[in-house]
Write a protein that holds these residues in place. Structure first.
Motif, mmCIF file in Angstrom:
data_model
loop_
_atom_site.group_PDB
_atom_site.id
_atom_site.type_symbol
_atom_site.label_atom_id
_atom_site.label_comp_id
_atom_site.label_asym_id
_atom_site.label_seq_id
_atom_site.Cartn_x
_atom_site.Cartn_y
_atom_site.Cartn_z
ATOM 1 N N TYR A 1 35.347 -25.224 -18.662
ATOM 2 C CA TYR A 1 34.687 -24.482 -17.583
ATOM 3 C C TYR A 1 33.685 -23.485 -18.161
ATOM 4 C CZ TYR A 1 38.406 -26.059 -14.372
ATOM 5 O OH TYR A 1 39.271 -26.799 -13.608
ATOM 6 N N CYS B 1 30.592 -25.147 -19.750
ATOM 7 C CA CYS B 1 29.688 -25.658 -18.720
ATOM 8 C C CYS B 1 28.888 -24.524 -18.087
ATOM 9 C CB CYS B 1 30.505 -26.403 -17.664
ATOM 10 S SG CYS B 1 29.515 -27.450 -16.595
ATOM 11 N N ILE C 1 26.703 -33.459 -17.786
ATOM 12 C CA ILE C 1 28.066 -33.194 -18.247
ATOM 13 C C ILE C 1 29.064 -33.945 -17.373
ATOM 14 C CG2 ILE C 1 29.863 -31.441 -18.537
ATOM 15 C CD1 ILE C 1 27.638 -29.410 -19.096
ATOM 16 N N MET D 1 33.064 -34.024 -16.935
ATOM 17 C CA MET D 1 34.277 -33.330 -17.328
ATOM 18 C C MET D 1 35.453 -34.299 -17.374
ATOM 19 S SD MET D 1 34.278 -29.511 -15.733
ATOM 20 C CE MET D 1 33.349 -28.239 -16.622
ATOM 21 N N GLY E 1 35.214 -27.634 -11.394
ATOM 22 C CA GLY E 1 34.391 -28.238 -12.444
ATOM 23 C C GLY E 1 32.974 -28.448 -11.986
ATOM 24 N N ALA F 1 29.143 -29.178 -13.685
ATOM 25 C CA ALA F 1 29.348 -30.559 -14.141
ATOM 26 C C ALA F 1 28.675 -31.536 -13.191
ATOM 27 C CB ALA F 1 30.838 -30.857 -14.246
ATOM 28 N N ASP F 2 28.275 -32.680 -13.737
ATOM 29 C CA ASP F 2 27.623 -33.714 -12.939
ATOM 30 C C ASP F 2 28.615 -34.739 -12.406
ATOM 31 O OD1 ASP F 2 24.536 -33.260 -13.448
ATOM 32 O OD2 ASP F 2 25.566 -32.953 -15.342
ATOM 33 N N TYR G 1 33.132 -36.171 -12.875
ATOM 34 C CA TYR G 1 34.494 -35.774 -13.189
ATOM 35 C C TYR G 1 35.327 -37.029 -13.361
ATOM 36 C CZ TYR G 1 38.670 -32.784 -12.625
ATOM 37 O OH TYR G 1 39.832 -32.096 -12.817
ATOM 38 N N HIS H 1 22.944 -33.058 -8.066
ATOM 39 C CA HIS H 1 24.047 -33.997 -8.283
ATOM 40 C C HIS H 1 23.736 -35.323 -7.585
ATOM 41 C CE1 HIS H 1 25.783 -29.946 -8.752
ATOM 42 N NE2 HIS H 1 26.503 -30.520 -9.694
#
Length: 230
Positions: A61, A64, A76, A78, A91, A96-97, A99, A172
């Motif tokens: 976290y 990022c 990124i 995660m 996240g 982040a992009d 997960y 995103h």
């Protein structure tokens, strides 16, 4: 050859990912803790980061958030054993992009890597215009610092929340967000409003962007799930 950095403290997972990245034509490099990871990001300038959340030295976290705050927009993904929706949202809130949860299949991981890289390149990453961050999609250009949106050369005015919602979806691009996720990310997790707030703002954004286009040209409704930027 795309360079991918894995920041993961479990040796077996790290080696497995490195092997499969090489097999699939990527240049894989690795760090075993958060401090080494952030150092390698700055030194190696990877094209994508696979980032574990629970790391010694500095959490995923924190890494990022630190990268996003310094203006580093490297994609990124995660990786974590946590599966609760709140962890996923946290996240994504950190920047982040995508997960992926442990345990994961290699085919799924490779598919996500390809999808994130493709979306990042399609949006042209973030290009710089006189020092400003500009997100470009088709004939739409969003200047983040100036809070300006141009469509086919014409400026379109948005309220603050409309702008933030559109920006979040474009950053995103291709990722589907539920109404609750968008409500939490844009209005805040303690916001007492209803999910229809999201629908109203999406409708206003679409009306302002349409200009004769299909209403879902930029933002698509995914039935039963939510919304995503095309």
């Amino acid at each position: 050859m795309k360079k991918i950095l894995i920041i993961e403290d479990e040796p077996n997972i790290r080696e497995l990912i490195l092997y499969n990245l090489k097999t699939n034509g990527y240049d894989g490099i690795a760090a075993e803790d958060g401090i080494m990871g952030i150092t390698m990001v700055h030194r190696e300038k990877p094209d994508l980061i696979l980032l574990d959340l629970m790391l010694p030295g500095k959490s995923g976290y924190d890494i990022c958030k630190e990268l996003r705050e310094e203006g580093n927009n490297v994609p990124i993904i995660m990786i974590t054993a946590k599966t609760e929706e709140t962890d996923k949202v946290t996240g994504l809130e950190s920047g982040a992009d995508d997960y992926i949860s442990k345990p994961f299949g290699i085919r799924e991981m490779m598919a996500r890597i390809k999808a994130v890289l493709r979306r990042y390149e399609a949006v042209q990453g973030v290009s710089l215009n006189d020092g400003d961050t500009v997100i470009s999609v088709d004939d739409l250009k969003m200047n983040v610092e100036r809070h300006e949106v141009m469509v086919a050369g014409k400026q379109v005015d948005f309220t603050l929340k409309e702008f933030e919602l559109l920006k979040y979806l474009l950053e995103h691009r291709g990722h589907v967000f539920s109404r609750d996720q968008l409500l939490n990310n844009i209005w805040g997790i303690d916001y007492a409003g209803e999910t229809r707030t999201v629908d109203v703002h999406i409708r206003h954004i679409r009306q302002k962007l349409s200009d004769g286009k299909n209403e879902e040209h930029y933002i698509e409704t995914i039935r039963g799930k939510g919304y995503k930027a095309r």
